[in-house]
Write a protein that holds these residues in place. Structure first.
Motif, PDB file in Angstrom:
ATOM      1  N   UNK A  33       0.784  -1.066   0.023  1.00  0.00           N
ATOM      2  CA  UNK A  33      -0.054  -0.214  -0.033  1.00  0.00           C
ATOM      3  C   UNK A  33       0.728   1.171  -0.013  1.00  0.00           C
ATOM      4  N   UNK A  34       0.150   2.213  -0.704  1.00  0.00           N
ATOM      5  CA  UNK A  34       1.007   3.650  -0.217  1.00  0.00           C
ATOM      6  C   UNK A  34       0.081   4.318   0.471  1.00  0.00           C
ATOM      7  N   UNK A  35       0.350   4.644   1.687  1.00  0.00           N
ATOM      8  CA  UNK A  35      -0.431   5.451   2.549  1.00  0.00           C
ATOM      9  C   UNK A  35      -0.083   6.946   2.723  1.00  0.00           C
ATOM     10  N   UNK A  56      -6.099   5.263   7.079  1.00  0.00           N
ATOM     11  CA  UNK A  56      -4.917   5.232   7.995  1.00  0.00           C
ATOM     12  C   UNK A  56      -4.441   3.997   8.653  1.00  0.00           C
ATOM     13  N   UNK A  57      -3.222   3.648   9.006  1.00  0.00           N
ATOM     14  CA  UNK A  57      -2.652   2.602   9.297  1.00  0.00           C
ATOM     15  C   UNK A  57      -3.178   1.939  10.622  1.00  0.00           C
ATOM     16  N   UNK A 101       3.588   5.530  14.042  1.00  0.00           N
ATOM     17  CA  UNK A 101       3.548   6.628  13.014  1.00  0.00           C
ATOM     18  C   UNK A 101       3.360   5.608  11.537  1.00  0.00           C
ATOM     19  N   UNK A 102       2.674   6.370  10.730  1.00  0.00           N
ATOM     20  CA  UNK A 102       2.369   5.827   9.248  1.00  0.00           C
ATOM     21  C   UNK A 102       3.727   5.020   8.814  1.00  0.00           C
ATOM     22  N   UNK A 149       2.459   1.980  11.837  1.00  0.00           N
ATOM     23  CA  UNK A 149       1.549   2.173  13.110  1.00  0.00           C
ATOM     24  C   UNK A 149       2.079   1.859  14.091  1.00  0.00           C
ATOM     25  N   UNK A 150       2.421   0.534  14.873  1.00  0.00           N
ATOM     26  CA  UNK A 150       2.821   0.545  16.051  1.00  0.00           C
ATOM     27  C   UNK A 150       4.509   0.669  16.418  1.00  0.00           C
TER      28      UNK A 150
END
Length: 657
Positions: A232-234, A283-284, A420-421, A425-426
């Motif tokens: 994915x490109x978030x 969002x992730x 953070x993205x 995420x974690x």
């Protein structure tokens, strides 16, 4: 005996809460998770199950684990029950839709990008899984980016097909459609006028069902992705300039999901769990929570799309798991406290309940069947469906009092993460059984953390303070088509520099204490760049110096203003207002004059309402190098200003609350 008479087994922390992370030997003081023994040798978790290394594998594992149980749920309207798509049907429809996309000319493989512009709904997941079935890359678009940013993303990624929710979103895309956009696949019906408008632009419109049917006829062979393939490109809404496309692989996401599952242990997600989906899938945080649940065979019910009716959806779905953000919990906290204002008796009983539950939480007892739950907290628990067992909080800092209130009132396990993205995420996650608020826990097993000196802000790693830098199997590949920006955040050794300032606690957990770029998030998730706002307000003839301040637990910003002596005195004389500058600074008329002028400048410069100050404090003495409030190059020393004006800042916020 009622169940309220005896205490349940306390939550046993899976490790010693006094020592929650390990330090790797060496002079960099790198900390790693204690849940993954190999972490000390600099290795990171990438998967938990041999045969499950991608999100394609994960969904198929879930189908087996759940024995074709309910997968995606939705409601057709208020007062209607949830309906469910089961796993095998979800997989079949996803495959058909993917095959349909390939029939439209999309070439299978991670070089092909597909736009996805929709609220959370079953079709979002069908589209996502359809893409993974043919190794396509998902690029989510979302409303808060705004039409310009959406057009920028489509243009930068050269996407020629977007899967889109409805007529309105179709038109938003058509308003600014870049040349490369040739096809729109729409989940819901569109108006004839929209179809005509698309035609005029040379864009073909298809319905979601048509593509599923076409795909079922053609039945293209599946092309599953490899773990190293782009997934994915978030895009993250940049605080300055255009949004940046964070490139994440299947392995990045799998590593992040598995590290959280590993840490949650017995409290982890299972096929019996039901989650409510309302945080944006673009969002992730939400993506990771859902893809983890699909991997274990759980069920996800989607909210109706109206946040005001979220409580109704929760009552109908009765979820066991919920990913949440501080904004939601702050609202709940404020609502309860507002209701208590009217009655002394209610307040007294509520406080007794809070004290009793807090005593239990300190003994790691988590439950919703005590006498206090029945008398005081049942109503709050019922608004969430009454079956919650786990809440994961992320995305912005959460005040300690709100976290403790949430734990007492909901009677479920609440863990708080920081991420953070760029790290899928974690980065850290608090450990079950640790009831102490105001920190974000130890590193998760897919990464390690070190703190790096930030001398200009007087943070040093030797004092256990510094910029949070992360390395591991969850770190992104880079920003899409932007090697310069990538090089700004990932150094030669592969450390990702987050821009957040952290501080190690004695027990090996991390606390986030500041932001390096002086960019901060307000409680509703909006980013503020104080320097940009200060540079606008300084144009006011009445303003000599200005310090804009905000806090991640507040929803608005304020400012300390040093007035321009001569201009203000001149105005005061003309208006018959006597006094020295110190006296004028406390005059409400003077304050109104200056603030109105600042807001006018702000409006002219196009500041959004949350970027405008809601109150100011006038200070007669300039910030200077001598009084320690300016650097030798005459820049504001933000941490020092914050400390110096702490009483005034607290006072301003008190009046705004």
């Amino acid at each position: 005996m009622t169940s309220g008479c005896f205490l349940p087994e306390p939550v046993h922390p899976p490790l010693d809460l006094g020592e929650q992370s390990d330090t790797i030997k060496g002079n960099e003081h790198i900390r790693v998770s204690r849940f993954y023994k190999e972490g000390r040798e600099g290795k990171f978790i990438t998967f938990l199950y041999e045969d499950t290394r991608t999100l394609y594998d994960g969904f198929r594992r879930g189908a087996k684990e759940s024995n074709n149980g309910p997968c995606l749920g939705w409601r057709d309207g208020p007062n209607k029950p949830y309906q469910w798509l089961h796993y095998n049907e979800t997989l079949l429809r996803a495959k058909n839709f993917g095959s349909g996309l390939v029939s439209l000319g999309l070439v299978p493989g991670p070089q092909t990008l597909v736009g996805l512009y929709s609220q959370n709904c079953p079709e979002w997941i069908l589209t996502e899984q359809a893409c993974y079935t043919y190794s396509l890359v998902v690029v989510p678009l979302y409303d808060t980016l705004g039409p310009d940013a959406c057009a920028y993303i489509i243009n930068q990624t050269e996407i020629n097909l977007v899967v889109c929710e409805n007529d309105q979103k179709c038109n938003l895309l058509l308003d600014k459609a870049p040349r490369c956009l040739r096809k729109l696949v729409v989940m819901k019906e569109t108006r004839p006028a929209t179809n005509q408008r698309a035609k005029n632009r040379g864009i073909e419109l298809y319905s979601f069902e048509d593509i599923e049917r076409l795909g079922a006829q053609k039945n293209h062979p599946e092309v599953p992705p490899k773990p190293s393939d782009l997934c994915t490109i978030c895009y993250t809404s940049g605080t300055t300039g255009n949004p940046k496309g964070v490139m994440l692989t299947h392995q990045n996401i799998m590593a992040a999901n598995c590290s959280v599952l590993l840490q949650l242990g017995d409290h982890g997600l299972t096929s019996k769990d039901v989650m409510i989906s309302f945080l944006p899938l673009a969002h992730m945080l939400e993506r990771c929570c859902e893809s983890t649940l699909y991997m274990v065979g759980g069920s996800v019910g989607f909210y109706c799309g109206d946040i005001k009716r979220l409580a109704e959806d929760m009552k109908a779905l009765r979820p066991t798991i919920i990913p949440a953000v501080p904004r939601l919990l702050n609202r709940m906290y404020d609502k309860v406290h507002n209701e208590l204002r009217s009655s002394f008796l209610k307040r007294m009983i509520f406080n007794m309940g809070m004290r009793a539950k807090e005593t239990e939480i300190k003994k790691s007892i988590v439950r919703m069947n005590s006498i206090w739950d029945k008398i005081v907290f049942r109503k709050i628990q019922d608004t969430m469906g009454g079956r919650l067992r786990l809440m994961l909080v992320g995305s912005a800092p959460l005040a300690g009092n709100v976290l403790t209130f949430t734990r007492c009132a909901l009677g479920c396990l609440v863990v708080e993460g920081y991420g953070q993205t760029e790290c899928t995420a974690p980065i850290t996650l608090t450990i079950q059984g640790d009831h102490v608020p105001e920190h974000v826990g130890p590193p998760v097993a897919c990464c390690c953390i070190k703190l790096v000196d930030v001398p200009e802000m007087e943070y040093y790693a030797t004092n256990n303070q510094g910029e949070v830098c992360v390395k591991g199997s969850n770190i992104f590949m880079g920003y899409y088509k932007d090697p310069e920006k990538t090089a700004e955040v990932i150094d030669e050794q592969g450390w990702h520099h987050t821009g957040d300032i952290g501080m190690w606690q004695p027990n090996g957990t991390l606390k986030i204490i500041d932001r390096k770029k002086h960019i901060f998030k307000l409680s509703q998730g909006e980013y503020i760049v104080p320097e940009k706002i200060e540079n606008i307000y300084i144009r006011s003839q009445y303003v000599q110096q200005v310090f804009v301040h905000g806090e991640s637990l507040k929803s608005c910003i304020i400012a300390i203003v040093v007035p321009e002596v001569d201009v203000v005195k001149c105005w005061a004389v003309e208006n018959g207002i006597p006094g020295t500058l110190s006296i004028l600074c406390v005059n409400p008329e003077v304050k109104k004059l200056i603030m109105d002028d600042m807001l006018t400048w702000g409006k002219e410069a196009g500041l959004k309402s949350f970027e405008q100050v809601k109150d100011i404090y006038l200070h007669p003495d300039p910030f200077s190098i001598q009084n320690g409030l300016l650097t030798p190059t005459l820049k504001s020393k933000r941490p020092q200003l914050r400390a110096y004006f702490k009483p005034q800042i607290e006072d301003l916020y008190q009046h705004l609350d």
